[in-house]
Design an enzyme around this catalytic site. Structure first.
Site, PDB file in Angstrom:
ATOM      1  CG  ASP A  67       7.656  -6.530  15.630  1.00 33.59           C
ATOM      2  OD1 ASP A  67       6.753  -7.515  16.192  1.00 33.59           O
ATOM      3  OD2 ASP A  67       6.854  -6.331  14.326  1.00 33.59           O
ATOM      4  CG  HIS A 138       5.323  -6.261   7.012  1.00 33.15           C
ATOM      5  ND1 HIS A 138       4.387  -5.208   7.115  1.00 33.15           N
ATOM      6  CD2 HIS A 138       5.652  -7.268   7.425  1.00 33.15           C
ATOM      7  CE1 HIS A 138       3.815  -5.948   7.672  1.00 33.15           C
ATOM      8  NE2 HIS A 138       4.043  -7.150   7.989  1.00 33.15           N
ATOM      9  CD  GLU A 143       4.750  -1.255   6.729  1.00 31.20           C
ATOM     10  OE1 GLU A 143       5.149  -2.248   5.532  1.00 31.20           O
ATOM     11  OE2 GLU A 143       3.802  -1.190   7.550  1.00 31.20           O
TER      12      GLU A 143
END
Ligand code: F6R
Length: 262
Positions: A67, A138, A143
């Site tokens: 990410d 998460h 999430e």
């Protein structure tokens, strides 16, 4: 899911580092999925040490990070690109062209995400994915209520994650970007092997729900119960809310000889 409870985070990181090193030695062109955050720091230190002192060679390894914050440039100190260079890439010999991190500055997020997925596929898929876990359950930045089949895409962080991550922004939560690009849960689930690390009491509830709770998008990490080859390395503090602790210890102590190495 194999659950290994170690006396502290150092021994958990050592076990995870041995596993990564073994994967890279047996398949030098391994594709690694990498995480940022506080949790994998000791793992990266150990891998750097193995590279410098034991000849662990990363020259054919490809990496894909989970990410990145949208709006942060690679040179921003809080970007995950910067984090990875500082804490791992600049100390080992992974060629630059083999390193993939979501581009938080891309002008076209959907097409970047599609291409990221395709790039992972072209690389032959992720052999070994390193994960941490958020205190809200998460993985990556998927999430609660993320689709369990999700692929790489934009997500909005929860207020809890914003607060948790403010420590990387000088404690100022107004500086934490609200939007991120993250591999999806489906993307993570495609990895052949997953190694998840979690340390400290702050993670105990999420860890218990991930391992022993129902599979639900409210706890994205619980999807890993469906994954055929996930190893979870946690310290005693993070194991504190598990019910079956003594069974996990029992299993680990009695692992058949031939299984100890895999
Ligand atoms: C980081 C990531 C996140 C973190 C999680 C735990 O790339 O994908 O899921 O693993 O937020 O963060 P730490 O390790 O800082 O507690």
């Amino acid at each position: 899911m194999e659950v290994v409870i170690t006396k502290d985070s150092l021994s958990a990181s050592a076990k995870a580092a041995d596993l990564v090193a073994k994967a890279v030695r047996s398949k030098p062109d391994s594709v690694l999925g990498l995480a940022t955050g506080g949790t994998p720091l000791e793992l990266y230190k150990r891998l750097i040490n193995m590279h410098k002192n034991e000849g662990l060679d990363f020259s054919k390894v490809k990496t894909f990070n989970l990410d990145e914050y949208i709006g942060l440039k690679p040179e921003d100190r809080q970007s995950y690109n910067y984090f990875m260079r500082e804490n791992f890439f600049s100390h080992v010999n992974i060629p630059d062209e083999n390193i993939n991190i979501p581009d938080g500055m891309t002008a076209n997020i959907p097409s970047f995400c599609k291409e990221y997925e395709e790039k992972i596929k072209r690389a032959g898929g992720i052999d070994l994915q390193i994960l941490g876990i958020g205190s809200d359950g998460h993985i990556g930045f998927n999430e609660p209520t993320s689709s369990l089949a999700s692929r790489t895409r934009i997500k909005t962080l929860t207020q809890k994650t914003v607060c948790d991550n403010a420590r990387f922004f000088g404690g100022d939560k107004s500086l934490v970007p609200l939007h991120v690009i993250t591999m999806g849960i489906g993307t993570i689930m495609d990895a052949k092997t997953i190694v998840l690390l979690a340390f400290g009491k702050n993670k105990a509830e999420a860890v218990a729900k991930m391992i022993e709770g129902p599979i639900t998008s409210m706890v994205p990490a619980s999807a890993l119960q469906f994954h055929p080859r996930t190893k979870v390395f946690i310290d005693r503090d993070a194991s504190e809310k598990l019910v079956n602790t003594s069974y996990y210890d029992w299993v680990f102590e009695r692992k058949p000889e031939w299984q100890k190495d895999i």
